[in-house]
Design a protein around this motif. Structure first.
Motif, PDB file in Angstrom:
ATOM      1  N   ASP A 392       0.806  -1.221   0.000  1.00 18.22           N
ATOM      2  CA  ASP A 392       0.000   0.000   0.000  1.00 18.22           C
ATOM      3  C   ASP A 392       0.837   1.268   0.000  1.00 18.22           C
ATOM      4  O   ASP A 392       0.480   2.274  -0.618  1.00 18.22           O
ATOM      5  N   GLU A 393       1.973   1.244   0.685  1.00 14.56           N
ATOM      6  CA  GLU A 393       2.787   2.455   0.786  1.00 14.56           C
ATOM      7  C   GLU A 393       3.373   2.890  -0.553  1.00 14.56           C
ATOM      8  O   GLU A 393       3.842   4.037  -0.700  1.00 14.56           O
ATOM      9  N   ILE A 394       3.338   1.999  -1.550  1.00 11.27           N
ATOM     10  CA  ILE A 394       3.895   2.322  -2.864  1.00 11.27           C
ATOM     11  C   ILE A 394       2.964   3.220  -3.666  1.00 11.27           C
ATOM     12  O   ILE A 394       3.397   3.951  -4.564  1.00 11.27           O
ATOM     13  N   ALA A 395       1.669   3.212  -3.336  1.00 12.74           N
ATOM     14  CA  ALA A 395       0.686   3.975  -4.105  1.00 12.74           C
ATOM     15  C   ALA A 395       1.107   5.437  -4.222  1.00 12.74           C
ATOM     16  O   ALA A 395       1.553   6.052  -3.259  1.00 12.74           O
ATOM     17  N   GLY A 396       0.982   5.974  -5.422  1.00  9.85           N
ATOM     18  CA  GLY A 396       1.331   7.368  -5.673  1.00  9.85           C
ATOM     19  C   GLY A 396       2.733   7.583  -6.169  1.00  9.85           C
ATOM     20  O   GLY A 396       3.049   8.659  -6.696  1.00  9.85           O
ATOM     21  N   THR A 397       3.614   6.585  -6.013  1.00 10.35           N
ATOM     22  CA  THR A 397       4.964   6.724  -6.540  1.00 10.35           C
ATOM     23  C   THR A 397       4.945   6.519  -8.054  1.00 10.35           C
ATOM     24  O   THR A 397       3.997   5.975  -8.621  1.00 10.35           O
ATOM     25  N   THR A 398       6.001   6.953  -8.718  1.00 15.66           N
ATOM     26  CA  THR A 398       6.033   6.917 -10.174  1.00 15.66           C
ATOM     27  C   THR A 398       7.317   6.262 -10.679  1.00 15.66           C
ATOM     28  O   THR A 398       8.273   6.067  -9.934  1.00 15.66           O
ATOM     29  N   VAL A 399       7.307   5.943 -11.957  1.00 14.34           N
ATOM     30  CA  VAL A 399       8.436   5.302 -12.630  1.00 14.34           C
ATOM     31  C   VAL A 399       9.117   6.337 -13.513  1.00 14.34           C
ATOM     32  O   VAL A 399       8.456   7.124 -14.197  1.00 14.34           O
ATOM     33  N   THR A 400      10.434   6.358 -13.501  1.00 12.93           N
ATOM     34  CA  THR A 400      11.169   7.228 -14.401  1.00 12.93           C
ATOM     35  C   THR A 400      12.090   6.390 -15.278  1.00 12.93           C
ATOM     36  O   THR A 400      12.509   5.301 -14.888  1.00 12.93           O
ATOM     37  N   ALA A 401      12.383   6.911 -16.461  1.00 16.62           N
ATOM     38  CA  ALA A 401      13.209   6.171 -17.418  1.00 16.62           C
ATOM     39  C   ALA A 401      14.075   7.131 -18.203  1.00 16.62           C
ATOM     40  O   ALA A 401      13.716   8.303 -18.409  1.00 16.62           O
ATOM     41  N   ASP A 402      15.219   6.640 -18.655  1.00 17.76           N
ATOM     42  CA  ASP A 402      16.114   7.415 -19.524  1.00 17.76           C
ATOM     43  C   ASP A 402      15.892   7.101 -20.996  1.00 17.76           C
ATOM     44  O   ASP A 402      16.462   7.769 -21.860  1.00 17.76           O
ATOM     45  N   VAL A 403      15.089   6.062 -21.272  1.00 17.28           N
ATOM     46  CA  VAL A 403      14.839   5.629 -22.640  1.00 17.28           C
ATOM     47  C   VAL A 403      13.363   5.815 -22.951  1.00 17.28           C
ATOM     48  O   VAL A 403      12.496   5.486 -22.133  1.00 17.28           O
ATOM     49  N   ALA A 404      13.074   6.348 -24.128  1.00 16.65           N
ATOM     50  CA  ALA A 404      11.691   6.492 -24.590  1.00 16.65           C
ATOM     51  C   ALA A 404      11.522   5.773 -25.915  1.00 16.65           C
ATOM     52  O   ALA A 404      12.473   5.624 -26.687  1.00 16.65           O
ATOM     53  N   MET A 405      10.300   5.326 -26.155  1.00 19.31           N
ATOM     54  CA  MET A 405       9.935   4.731 -27.433  1.00 19.31           C
ATOM     55  C   MET A 405       8.695   5.443 -27.954  1.00 19.31           C
ATOM     56  O   MET A 405       7.724   5.644 -27.210  1.00 19.31           O
ATOM     57  N   LEU A 406       8.719   5.835 -29.216  1.00 17.95           N
ATOM     58  CA  LEU A 406       7.562   6.469 -29.825  1.00 17.95           C
ATOM     59  C   LEU A 406       6.594   5.399 -30.328  1.00 17.95           C
ATOM     60  O   LEU A 406       7.008   4.422 -30.964  1.00 17.95           O
ATOM     61  N   PHE A 407       5.310   5.607 -30.040  1.00 13.24           N
ATOM     62  CA  PHE A 407       4.273   4.659 -30.457  1.00 13.24           C
ATOM     63  C   PHE A 407       3.054   5.438 -30.906  1.00 13.24           C
ATOM     64  O   PHE A 407       2.676   6.431 -30.283  1.00 13.24           O
ATOM     65  N   SER A 408       2.395   4.954 -31.974  1.00 10.91           N
ATOM     66  CA  SER A 408       1.249   5.666 -32.538  1.00 10.91           C
ATOM     67  C   SER A 408       0.224   4.690 -33.085  1.00 10.91           C
ATOM     68  O   SER A 408       0.553   3.825 -33.903  1.00 10.91           O
ATOM     69  N   TRP A 409      -1.031   4.850 -32.633  1.00  8.55           N
ATOM     70  CA  TRP A 409      -2.106   4.047 -33.214  1.00  8.55           C
ATOM     71  C   TRP A 409      -2.338   4.435 -34.668  1.00  8.55           C
ATOM     72  O   TRP A 409      -2.586   3.572 -35.508  1.00  8.55           O
TER      73      TRP A 409
END
Length: 676
Positions: A392-409
């Protein structure tokens, strides 16, 4: 003021553990047993009234809420919060009998009939009139009820009925086109209707792209896909707006971010949600179902703007709609669930609570299986519920990354069109290959839309982004100019937003950025391998390419493009620009990992320690805390360097932790220079 800041927020104490519940399938005696067992399992969020229309309203038009009142009260009395459905996802038979004009029409002109679900046209004003009357009645009755924590509009909108070709849909499509183009000349230019004598003289001549004796106009098909997504979204807004007249509780619907459904452009949907929610089911038809699970979770986080999101549905075991519905191995349910939580989910919910005894989904797994509580699955459910409570204590935390991928429907729709260079190769083949290689290398990936701000990423990967507007293409150029390294793969940047090929050689949108010029696609037959002069092999695709301002990293050693560049890199140099890599083929997995490792190293991207093939290591962070998820999907134990407390076992970790085969660990990290 940002409009999103004024939206109601989904406030739940900790990480939710929940399910869909269909009490209309059971007696009141079973309801009471179910609520007792829900508490035993740790369930604290329950979605109800998803398919409740026929139980709430009969052909006389009167609403009957007695049973739903009792269920809501029973859940509330037991401390279980309600995710309240509007009940509109499938109309009752009396409605389609009275108004058959609401039924959807397929592209061959045939009508789809009741007997399944979602047998309604998104453009039908008759359906909307009845559905919104139901929403109004439900929202008025429960809009301020203390049990209700979330509103659930319809269910998996567009799963079966996103595309309709009836008269009402045709009228709506024409209205959409008039609003977009204003003039018929502008539409003709966008669709290239001079080809095959398709030029229109009036919007009323235009039909939806029904089945033809040849292939259809790709511009028309692309705009129709956009229209369908917009039309279903408009329907969502209509329900949401009715709810908001009665309630300040947050509103959402369950997305279907998955490999086998491409009906809706969720980049346009996400800003309309008070909280983003997704349904995901492992697909055993895929070569790597676990990597696809990870990708869709990262993509859902991207839709949520990096904020926490809700896993609204997944399964405890087998589903019922694949050719072979595989049961999950012991521990797999827990690993799957925590894979979503690691990637930003603040809810772990399942379809469904109690396995149905009748109907199309009677063989779909559930938290409470047909075998009852004396079963291994029920015991694992209880263990998972207890574990989620400890998180429960994890709720509200976020993930960060140095790599991005572009995606498009939109790019998915255009790349997989009826006429393309290689029908054996689809958009997701490239997406999944590049994502899988990054995951195998231990990198956490943000999946973002074209045109997004990329300035904070060290490396941006662009797999097969066939369609991209000039403005969105410039966003990648701008990121590279300020130091972001990029990797673009074949069939990217070929057409603009109107599906018009950029002349002058491929990849048109990024020729200058990449320093290459492709004269001709040269795909190869399925099962045919081509060699590179590095010793790597590749399949499906080659190109006849020259370099204009790039270094050749590898060449094709044989095949239709023998001797020509296969991998290039335009180095950024000392001017603060990032390297720009181009990959002109589908490399074998080891070679693809090697290439991406080189690009990541050049960009200064460091993998999570201990992460690698079969082992996911992902961090969620808050203002003053950090949690490391270690999910071991292999059949061997792994050892990870760590300091802190394991929330799974409650043990202290003072240097290393051994994660058993198939095990999970969630470590509240002791602050260090690395994790601070």
């Amino acid at each position: 003021m940002d409009a999103s800041a004024a939206r109601p927020r989904f406030a739940h104490q900790g990480v939710a553990f929940g399910c869909d519940y269909n009490p209309e399938q059971w007696t009141p005696e079973v309801w009471r047993e179910d609520v007792t067992l829900m508490r035993e399992a740790g369930v604290d969020l329950v979605a109800i009234n998803i398919f409740g229309w026929s139980a709430l309203q009969g052909p006389d038009g009167a609403f009957r809420f007695d049973e739903l009142d009792e269920v809501v009260a029973l859940l509330h009395e037991n401390g279980i919060r309600v995710n309240l459905g509007t009940g509109t996802s499938s109309p009752p038979p009396w409605l389609s009998t009275r108004h058959p004009e609401i039924l959807p029409v397929m592209d061959d002109g045939t009508t789809r009939y009741p007997g399944g679900r979602q047998a309604w046209c998104p453009s039908s004003p008759v359906f909307r009139r009845y559905a919104l009357a139901l929403v109004d009645a439900v929202a008025a009755r429960y809009g301020a009820h203390p049990a209700v924590a979330l509103w659930h509009v319809s269910n998996e909108l567009g799963c079966h009925n996103a595309e309709c070709h009836c008269t009402e849909s045709t009228r709506a499509f024409r209205r959409w086109l008039r609003a977009k183009y204003a003039s018929i000349d502008a539409l003709n230019a966008a669709w290239g209707t001079s080809f095959w004598s398709q030029r229109y003289t009036d919007f009323d001549e235009i039909l939806t792209p029904m089945r033809t004796v040849s292939t259809r106009n790709p511009g028309q098909v692309l705009d129709y896909r956009r229209f369908c997504s917009d039309e279903v979204l408009d329907y969502y807004r209509a329900e949401r707006d009715v709810i908001r007249r009665h309630s300040g509780i947050p509103v959402t619907t369950n997305f279907m971010v998955t490999a086998h459904i491409d009906a809706l452009d969720y980049w346009t949907w996400a800003p309309e949600m008070d909280v983003v929610a997704n349904d995901h089911y492992r697909d055993s038809r895929l070569a790597d179902p676990l990597s696809e699970l990870a990708f869709t979770a990262d993509l859902t986080r991207g839709l949520a703007g990096g904020q926490p999101w809700l896993l609204m549905e997944h399964s405890t075991g087998a589903v019922n709609w694949q050719p072979v519905n595989l049961a999950k191995a012991p521990g797999q349910m827990t690993r799957d669930s925590l894979s979503h939580v690691a990637r930003g989910a603040d809810a772990v919910c399942f379809f469904q609570w109690r396995a149905s005894l009748q109907g199309s989904e009677k063989f779909h797994s559930a938290l409470l299986p047909h075998a009852g509580t004396d079963s291994a699955l029920w015991r694992e459910v209880r263990e998972l519920g207890a574990l989620v409570s400890r998180l429960d204590e994890i709720a509200g935390t976020t993930v960060t990354a140095d790599v991005a991928m572009l995606f498009s429907w939109e790019s998915w729709w255009a790349a997989d069109a009826e006429n393309r260079p290689n029908h054996a190769l689809g958009y997701l083949d490239q997406v999944h290959a590049l994502y899988g290689a990054l995951r195998d290398l231990g990198h956490t990936v943000d999946v973002v839309r074209p045109g997004a701000d990329l300035s904070r990423y060290r490396l941006v990967v662009v797999p097969g982004l066939h369609l991209v507007s000039d403005a969105d293409a410039r966003a990648l150029d701008g990121a590279a100019a300020t130091g972001t390294h990029v990797m673009v793969t074949f069939y990217s940047g070929i057409v603009d937003e109107n599906d018009r090929v950029r002349p002058g050689g491929h990849p048109g949108a990024w020729r200058d950025l990449l320093g290459v010029r492709v004269e001709e696609f040269a795909p190869v037959l399925p099962g045919t391998a081509v060699a590179l002069d590095t010793g790597a092999t590749a399949t499906m695709w080659t190109e006849r390419m020259s370099v204009t301002d790039a270094t050749v990293v590898a060449r094709f050693a044989d095949g239709p493009s023998a001797g020509l560049p296969a991998i290039t890199c335009r180095t950024g140099g000392s001017a603060g620009t990032g390297d720009a890599w181009y990959l002109a083929t589908l490399l074998d997995p080891p070679a693809l990992r090697e290439l991406l490792a080189a690009a990541a190293e050049a960009a200064g991207v460091v993998a999570e320690p201990g992460a690698g093939r079969g082992v996911d290591v992902i961090r969620r962070r808050g203002d003053d805390r950090s949690y490391r998820f270690v999910i071991n999907n292999t059949d061997q134990p792994v050892e990870i360097d760590a300091f802190g407390e394991d929330l799974v076992t409650g043990s202290r970790i003072t240097g290393t932790v051994v994660v058993p085969a198939g095990g999970v660990r969630v470590i509240r990290e002791q602050p260090t220079e690395e994790t601070a």
